[in-house]
Design an enzyme around this catalytic site. Structure first.
Site, short mmCIF file in Angstrom:
data_model
loop_
_atom_site.label_atom_id
_atom_site.label_comp_id
_atom_site.label_asym_id
_atom_site.label_seq_id
_atom_site.Cartn_x
_atom_site.Cartn_y
_atom_site.Cartn_z
N CYS A 188 -16.38 32.93 24.67
CA CYS A 188 -16.05 31.50 24.75
C CYS A 188 -14.56 31.29 24.48
CB CYS A 188 -16.89 30.72 23.74
SG CYS A 188 -16.52 28.95 23.71
N ASP A 240 -24.38 2.61 28.82
CA ASP A 240 -25.80 2.32 29.07
C ASP A 240 -26.01 0.82 28.92
OD1 ASP A 240 -27.02 1.73 26.26
OD2 ASP A 240 -25.62 3.39 26.01
N CYS A 285 -13.86 29.03 18.89
CA CYS A 285 -14.05 30.47 19.04
C CYS A 285 -12.73 31.24 19.06
CB CYS A 285 -14.87 30.76 20.30
SG CYS A 285 -16.59 30.21 20.15
#
Ligand SMILES: [Zn+2]
Length: 417
Positions: A332, A120, A337
């Site tokens: 997932c 940015d 997970c």
């Protein structure tokens, strides 16, 4: 249907402009190949080729701060399949500073990240984080929070720092006004952002290696935004961002400004909607024609123990998970997970910051997987069905659908059932 377009739409046919454009075009290190366009909505799936690899869009770009994401390493981000992430110019420009990073072969070398980086301009952080900032035609003046010294971030300085960081995509310095501000300040900021864009283009030392994106401003005023679109799309920049939104404005205003922008941005260039990261917003704004997104939300919320799931979010700290041996999301495939239960994460959260780290990995994986599924559905021509299924899973009943999302989707011919 596939078309490869090197940067540069030809709107101006005067000869001198054409020759300048040709030079810029052949040098711009970006190509956008439109792989598929949704026949119903404005969504598209593209291959965006940047200096470090090709990015499959629509894409969510995780946000880093001090050269790495909080709670996750560059290696882990890579193994999740992330093709582009954000570096924070304000923080990196202050500490360790552009000179040191340049010596480390830019931000890629410094953080050992082999994929693409977007930086940015540093302006947004300044206006939002530093109280003592003042915007003049020269640039943004502020006091360093580290040593109290007065610093001027001009368009030239912002690009110089981003040139040192060596990012694949640099953002122009824009005059940022909160999206809830109204009146003449919005118009002033829009015109100044156009002037600053021209100064940024002139200051870019590496147009053959680094892409500079313009940022469309104009607040929530359709006329101002249209004027900004008219002006900025005449500049031959490799891509466009939609800025000045996602700052607490009404969602109804938000989506109307997004759709106005995508309506007038060139088809052959990438469209980046800044600061958007909620799952519903992502899915809707893809349908409105946006390609790229970023937001600190998935990583920030992870640090508070909130895991993103297809039915909303799961608060790992809640008592009900203390004896729950399922993973966060049984469907997932992320490393968290595959290895850990809700009960384990619940217990870990009480004693160790590693819990935040595990949830951060899951949340980034959730965002990346969501965007891959959206892309797949565009390629296979079934985005409207995907959206209907997604909304049904996210909201238990139809009367909970946010009205702005219903309206936005209806505007691109998707009715929810
Ligand atoms: Zn997971």
């Amino acid at each position: 249907m596939a078309a490869t377009i090197k940067c540069g739409g030809d709107r101006d046919t005067s000869e001198s402009t054409m020759s300048v454009k040709k030079v810029l075009c052949s040098a711009a290190p970006l190509t956008l190949r439109i792989v598929a366009e949704c026949p119903v909505t404005k969504a598209r799936a593209c291959d965006l080729t940047l200096p470090h690899c090709t990015v499959s869009t629509p894409v969510f770009m995780p946000v880093g701060t001090q050269g790495t994401l909080k709670g996750i390493t560059a290696d882990q981000l890579d193994s999740l399949g992330c093709q582009i992430c954000l570096g924070n110019t304000y923080h990196l420009g202050m500490r360790p500073g552009p000179d040191l990073i340049e010596k480390a072969n830019g931000l890629h070398g410094f953080m050992n990240w082999k994929r693409n980086l977007l930086t940015d301009s540093g302006g947004f952080q300044m206006v939002s984080l530093v109280e003592l900032s003042e915007v003049t035609e020269e640039g943004v003046k502020f006091k360093s929070p580290y040593n109290g010294k007065e610093i001027l971030l001009s368009p030239e300085e912002s690009i110089s720092i981003q040139n040192s960081l060596g990012s694949d995509i640099m953002m122009q310095l824009d005059d940022v006004v909160s999206s809830t501000v109204k009146g003449p300040r919005v118009e002033e900021a829009m015109h100044r952002s156009i002037r600053w864009l021209d100064r940024c283009i002139a200051a870019n030392k590496n147009p053959d290696k680094q892409n500079l994106f313009a940022i469309i401003q104009g607040g929530l005023d359709a006329e101002l935004r249209q004027a900004c679109l008219n002006e900025m799309t005449q500049r031959d920049v490799p891509g466009f961002a939609i800025g000045g939104l996602s700052g607490g404005e009404e969602k109804d205003d938000f989506w109307r400004m997004v759709t106005l922008s995508t309506e007038h941005l060139p088809r052959e260039k990438p469209r980046y909607l800044m600061g958007v990261g909620y799952a519903v917003d992502l899915v809707v704004c893809v349908a409105l024609g946006c390609d790229m997104f970023d937001c600190v939300f998935p990583t920030r919320t992870a640090r508070f123990g909130s895991a993103l799931v297809p039915w909303g979010s799961l608060q790992v700290k809640q008592k009900q998970y203390a004896k729950d041996f399922q993973p966060i999301d049984p469907d997932c495939q992320c490393p968290t997970c595959r290895r850990h239960s809700r009960a384990y994460l619940h217990a870990l959260f009480k004693s160790d910051t590693a819990a935040m780290h595990h949830i951060t990995i899951h949340n980034i994986s959730y965002q990346l997987t969501l965007m891959r599924s959206v892309r797949q559905s565009i390629v296979e021509g079934r985005l409207p069905e995907f959206i209907r299924t997604f909304m049904k899973r996210m909201f238990p009943s139809q009367d909970q659908y946010p009205s702005w999302a219903v309206d936005a989707l209806a505007s691109v011919n998707v009715t929810l059932d």
